[in-house]
Design a protein around this motif. Structure first.
Motif, PDB file in Angstrom:
ATOM      1  N   SER A 146       8.019   0.727 -31.258  1.00  0.00           N
ATOM      2  CA  SER A 146       8.526  -0.766 -30.800  1.00  0.00           C
ATOM      3  C   SER A 146       8.347  -1.485 -32.269  1.00  0.00           C
ATOM      4  CB  SER A 146       7.057  -1.239 -29.946  1.00  0.00           C
ATOM      5  OG  SER A 146       5.999  -1.229 -30.688  1.00  0.00           O
ATOM      6  N   GLY A 147       9.068  -2.508 -32.080  1.00  0.00           N
ATOM      7  CA  GLY A 147       9.203  -3.324 -33.345  1.00  0.00           C
ATOM      8  C   GLY A 147      10.818  -3.635 -33.726  1.00  0.00           C
ATOM      9  N   VAL A 148      10.893  -3.593 -35.222  1.00  0.00           N
ATOM     10  CA  VAL A 148      12.445  -4.125 -35.233  1.00  0.00           C
ATOM     11  C   VAL A 148      12.840  -2.582 -36.314  1.00  0.00           C
ATOM     12  CG1 VAL A 148      13.847  -5.396 -36.683  1.00  0.00           C
ATOM     13  CG2 VAL A 148      11.766  -6.432 -35.548  1.00  0.00           C
ATOM     14  N   ASP A 149      14.093  -2.152 -36.039  1.00  0.00           N
ATOM     15  CA  ASP A 149      14.765  -1.077 -36.565  1.00  0.00           C
ATOM     16  C   ASP A 149      15.382  -1.601 -37.769  1.00  0.00           C
ATOM     17  OD1 ASP A 149      16.952  -2.207 -35.626  1.00  0.00           O
ATOM     18  OD2 ASP A 149      17.462  -0.583 -34.463  1.00  0.00           O
ATOM     19  N   GLY A 170      17.921  -4.549 -37.568  1.00  0.00           N
ATOM     20  CA  GLY A 170      17.356  -6.049 -37.229  1.00  0.00           C
ATOM     21  C   GLY A 170      16.975  -5.757 -35.489  1.00  0.00           C
ATOM     22  N   ASN A 171      17.365  -4.755 -34.960  1.00  0.00           N
ATOM     23  CA  ASN A 171      17.544  -4.740 -33.527  1.00  0.00           C
ATOM     24  C   ASN A 171      15.961  -4.637 -33.048  1.00  0.00           C
ATOM     25  OD1 ASN A 171      20.302  -5.216 -33.444  1.00  0.00           O
ATOM     26  ND2 ASN A 171      20.515  -2.795 -33.439  1.00  0.00           N
ATOM     27  N   ARG A 172      15.567  -5.231 -31.912  1.00  0.00           N
ATOM     28  CA  ARG A 172      14.401  -5.021 -31.471  1.00  0.00           C
ATOM     29  C   ARG A 172      14.038  -3.622 -30.485  1.00  0.00           C
ATOM     30  NH1 ARG A 172       9.769  -7.692 -32.812  1.00  0.00           N
ATOM     31  NH2 ARG A 172       8.977  -7.374 -30.743  1.00  0.00           N
ATOM     32  N   ILE A 173      13.037  -3.103 -30.679  1.00  0.00           N
ATOM     33  CA  ILE A 173      13.263  -1.765 -29.931  1.00  0.00           C
ATOM     34  C   ILE A 173      11.619  -1.513 -29.222  1.00  0.00           C
ATOM     35  CG2 ILE A 173      15.026  -0.594 -31.007  1.00  0.00           C
ATOM     36  CD1 ILE A 173      12.883   0.912 -32.752  1.00  0.00           C
ATOM     37  N   ASN A 174      11.769  -1.043 -28.022  1.00  0.00           N
ATOM     38  CA  ASN A 174      10.678  -0.863 -27.284  1.00  0.00           C
ATOM     39  C   ASN A 174      10.813   0.280 -26.310  1.00  0.00           C
ATOM     40  OD1 ASN A 174       7.873  -0.835 -26.468  1.00  0.00           O
ATOM     41  ND2 ASN A 174       8.218  -2.719 -25.154  1.00  0.00           N
ATOM     42  N   LYS A 234       1.051   1.926 -37.670  1.00  0.00           N
ATOM     43  CA  LYS A 234       1.803   0.829 -37.856  1.00  0.00           C
ATOM     44  C   LYS A 234       2.419   0.889 -39.515  1.00  0.00           C
ATOM     45  CE  LYS A 234      -1.252  -2.389 -34.876  1.00  0.00           C
ATOM     46  NZ  LYS A 234      -2.016  -3.476 -34.939  1.00  0.00           N
ATOM     47  N   GLY A 261       7.686  -2.665 -40.069  1.00  0.00           N
ATOM     48  CA  GLY A 261       7.753  -3.653 -38.873  1.00  0.00           C
ATOM     49  C   GLY A 261       7.584  -2.784 -37.604  1.00  0.00           C
ATOM     50  N   LEU A 262       7.530  -1.385 -37.734  1.00  0.00           N
ATOM     51  CA  LEU A 262       7.468  -0.484 -36.545  1.00  0.00           C
ATOM     52  C   LEU A 262       6.099  -0.213 -36.313  1.00  0.00           C
ATOM     53  CD1 LEU A 262      10.354   2.094 -37.526  1.00  0.00           C
ATOM     54  CD2 LEU A 262      10.647   0.629 -35.708  1.00  0.00           C
TER      55      LEU A 262
END
Length: 80
Positions: A23-26, A29-33, A68, A72-73
């Motif tokens: 989860s986070g930002v790849d 810049g896309n949000r992933i979860n 973490k 940002g992941l």
């Protein structure tokens, strides 16, 4: 010559023992979860970082090991 990195554990072992959630930002810049497989995890963080996180997850005695990264992941290893 450059040595190519390989996984310390087989993908069969990893898939049998863990669920991998990212989860986070790849990088784009896309949000992933989502849950990913071994190939998806290697595409996101690379083989060397994946080996470090796998070592940490195998030493962890809890049901989930959360790692973490500074980029940002947040990577969670859920024990089956």
């Amino acid at each position: 010559m450059k040595k190519t990195a390989t996984l310390r554990f087989s993908s069969k072992f990893i898939n049998r023992n863990y669920r991998l959630k990212v989860s986070g930002v790849d990088a784009l810049g896309n949000r992933i979860n989502k849950l990913v497989g071994v190939a998806g995890m290697i595409a996101l963080i690379g083989v060397e970082m994946f080996n470090k996180l796998l070592d940490r997850a195998t030493r962890c005695l809890d049901d989930v090991c959360v790692c973490k990264l500074r980029r940002g992941l947040k990577i969670s290893f859920y024990c089956k």
